[in-house]
Design a protein around this motif. Structure first.
Motif, mmCIF file in Angstrom:
data_model
loop_
_atom_site.group_PDB
_atom_site.id
_atom_site.type_symbol
_atom_site.label_atom_id
_atom_site.label_comp_id
_atom_site.label_asym_id
_atom_site.label_seq_id
_atom_site.Cartn_x
_atom_site.Cartn_y
_atom_site.Cartn_z
ATOM 1 N N PRO A 88 0.951 -1.387 0.051
ATOM 2 C CA PRO A 88 0.049 -0.062 -0.044
ATOM 3 C C PRO A 88 0.895 1.216 0.163
ATOM 4 O O PRO A 88 2.113 1.128 0.338
ATOM 5 C CB PRO A 88 -0.703 -0.005 1.258
ATOM 6 C CG PRO A 88 -0.782 -1.546 1.870
ATOM 7 C CD PRO A 88 0.848 -2.009 1.276
ATOM 8 N N THR A 89 0.421 2.415 -0.252
ATOM 9 C CA THR A 89 1.044 3.597 -0.381
ATOM 10 C C THR A 89 1.609 4.117 0.880
ATOM 11 O O THR A 89 0.766 3.659 2.139
ATOM 12 C CB THR A 89 0.140 4.794 -0.888
ATOM 13 O OG1 THR A 89 1.004 6.102 -0.702
ATOM 14 C CG2 THR A 89 -0.971 4.899 -0.087
ATOM 15 N N LEU A 112 1.511 6.541 2.365
ATOM 16 C CA LEU A 112 0.579 7.611 2.936
ATOM 17 C C LEU A 112 -0.226 6.763 4.019
ATOM 18 O O LEU A 112 -0.800 7.624 4.858
ATOM 19 C CB LEU A 112 -0.336 8.187 1.866
ATOM 20 C CG LEU A 112 -1.028 9.635 2.180
ATOM 21 C CD1 LEU A 112 -0.022 10.671 2.774
ATOM 22 C CD2 LEU A 112 -1.909 9.700 1.089
ATOM 23 N N SER A 113 -0.824 5.741 3.727
ATOM 24 C CA SER A 113 -1.783 5.070 4.350
ATOM 25 C C SER A 113 -1.546 4.175 5.541
ATOM 26 O O SER A 113 -0.344 3.907 5.803
ATOM 27 C CB SER A 113 -2.325 3.985 3.558
ATOM 28 O OG SER A 113 -1.518 3.007 3.261
ATOM 29 N N VAL A 114 -2.537 4.118 6.715
ATOM 30 C CA VAL A 114 -2.253 3.354 7.699
ATOM 31 C C VAL A 114 -2.038 1.905 7.449
ATOM 32 O O VAL A 114 -1.328 1.240 8.237
ATOM 33 C CB VAL A 114 -3.453 3.563 8.704
ATOM 34 C CG1 VAL A 114 -4.582 3.138 8.271
ATOM 35 C CG2 VAL A 114 -3.199 3.144 10.088
ATOM 36 N N SER A 115 -2.527 1.502 6.181
ATOM 37 C CA SER A 115 -2.259 -0.150 5.904
ATOM 38 C C SER A 115 -1.073 -0.125 5.712
ATOM 39 O O SER A 115 -0.192 -1.212 6.239
ATOM 40 C CB SER A 115 -2.962 -0.256 4.475
ATOM 41 O OG SER A 115 -2.901 -1.391 4.186
ATOM 42 N N TYR A 116 -0.158 0.615 5.259
ATOM 43 C CA TYR A 116 1.362 0.556 5.026
ATOM 44 C C TYR A 116 1.989 0.215 6.551
ATOM 45 O O TYR A 116 2.909 -0.477 6.866
ATOM 46 C CB TYR A 116 2.058 1.691 4.401
ATOM 47 C CG TYR A 116 3.526 1.740 4.167
ATOM 48 C CD1 TYR A 116 4.072 1.027 2.991
ATOM 49 C CD2 TYR A 116 4.448 1.916 5.167
ATOM 50 C CE1 TYR A 116 5.325 1.027 2.903
ATOM 51 C CE2 TYR A 116 5.733 1.899 4.953
ATOM 52 C CZ TYR A 116 6.258 1.490 3.849
ATOM 53 O OH TYR A 116 7.684 1.352 3.677
ATOM 54 N N GLN A 117 1.523 1.102 7.385
ATOM 55 C CA GLN A 117 1.787 1.157 9.027
ATOM 56 C C GLN A 117 1.672 -0.085 9.711
ATOM 57 O O GLN A 117 2.426 -0.592 10.361
ATOM 58 C CB GLN A 117 1.466 2.433 9.785
ATOM 59 C CG GLN A 117 1.937 3.735 9.141
ATOM 60 C CD GLN A 117 3.470 3.796 8.794
ATOM 61 O OE1 GLN A 117 4.277 3.494 9.630
ATOM 62 N NE2 GLN A 117 3.919 4.569 8.002
ATOM 63 N N LEU A 118 0.481 -0.465 9.312
ATOM 64 C CA LEU A 118 0.181 -1.716 9.865
ATOM 65 C C LEU A 118 0.852 -3.021 9.410
ATOM 66 O O LEU A 118 1.274 -3.677 10.079
ATOM 67 C CB LEU A 118 -1.463 -2.244 9.547
ATOM 68 C CG LEU A 118 -2.432 -1.324 10.310
ATOM 69 C CD1 LEU A 118 -3.976 -1.699 9.607
ATOM 70 C CD2 LEU A 118 -2.306 -1.590 11.775
#
Length: 317
Positions: free
Chosen positions: A289-290, A292-298
């Motif tokens: 994921p980009t 920018l997203s919380v998905s990347y951080q997860l």
């Protein structure tokens, strides 16, 4: 599990006092609006911000520029940073934004692109302004009686102009869950058909009426991937004003690995071990994921916790 670092757009309360108790103090707000050190963020009718033409920072208006624009553009109080007042100035669709770009020596940019370029504090301020501007643009008529609305409280409320109604409308944020699901050392990622080839992400969806956040996690994962989830734990959240969401991030544990795509939201869903992620990133078959997203951080936090891996390093190899 808790976040190891702030998500993009988060942490604005560390620098900004929104001074909500002062929004109806007309004289106080007017004095702040005209203060020599007042800073104005300029947004066009689509919610794009004006940035410096040659720098990755916002283009704040000087006193002369703001005086010319305040005559016809709507402004809203954002808050106070180190004693300095901050405002949003919102243009409408009739403004010649191209000419204004040239006059200001600026360039317009949307939040998705600017969020990864701007300093952390400015990215958060842009997200705040964009979310408020969207609500103002979309909330023009009373939901109860249909009469026109008037912005009050320094742009943070909208009041019905019908004296027999007078209903107050407040900015709305739609809660959405986003979750990284684990089963015996692997994480669940899915992809939608319209995404770039190889792009996989954590699963997400909007919270429904009368639903707890944890229940929304279980329902969304079951609907999209057919995976039954047991334990659910909060991770972190992220403002996502595109146009008006709050992403609430979770980690969760599946009760079984069985995947069955149910509602047609996903083209594919699969389990990835840390090693499979390493290999797929290396050969280009997987795109994250980009950032920018919380998905990347997860995903980043899961890889760090489970395998001691740094996702930033993996994607730049």
């Amino acid at each position: 599990m808790i976040a190891t670092k702030l998500n993009t757009f988060a942490g604005l309360s560390l620098i900004l006092d929104r001074v909500a108790e002062q929004r109806d103090a007309v004289d106080w707000v007017a004095a702040k609006a005209m203060a020599p050190d007042a800073r104005y963020m300029l947004l066009d009718a689509a919610g794009d911000a004006f940035l410096q033409s040659e720098e990755e920072t916002l283009r704040w208006l000087d006193a002369g520029e703001r005086a010319r624009l305040l005559a016809h553009a709507a402004w809203s109080l954002m808050g106070i940073v180190d004693g300095q007042p901050y405002f949003m100035l919102l243009l409408d669709e009739h403004d010649d934004v191209a000419a204004l770009e040239t006059a200001l020596g600026a360039r317009r940019m949307g939040l998705r692109e600017a969020g990864l370029l701007l300093p952390t504090d400015e990215a958060g301020l842009f997200a705040y302004a964009k979310g408020l501007a969207h609500w103002q643009r979309e909330t023009r008529f009373c939901a109860r009686c249909g009469s026109p609305l008037l912005l009050v409280s320094s742009g943070h409320r909208a009041q019905c102009t019908n004296s027999e109604c007078g209903r107050l409308h407040f900015p709305r944020t739609d809660a959405a869950i986003i979750v990284i699901v684990e089963y015996q050392g692997a994480c669940l990622l899915g992809r939608q058909a319209g995404w770039p080839p190889g792009r996989y992400s954590t699963l997400a969806g909007f919270v429904e009426p009368g639903e707890a956040l944890e229940d929304a996690v279980r329902r969304e994962v079951a609907e999209e991937a057919g995976v039954i989830v047991g334990e659910v734990h909060y991770h972190s959240s992220q403002p996502w004003p595109m146009p008006a969401s709050l992403m609430v991030g979770f980690t969760a544990t599946a009760l079984s690995p069985t995947i069955r795509l149910r509602d047609g939201e996903l083209e594919d869903a699969r389990w990835f071990t840390p090693q499979q992620i390493i290999d797929a990133l290396a050969d280009g078959s997987l795109k994250t994921p980009t950032r920018l997203s919380v998905s990347y951080q997860l995903l980043s936090h899961w890889l760090q916790q489970r395998a001691g891996l740094d996702l930033d390093e993996l994607v730049t190899r």
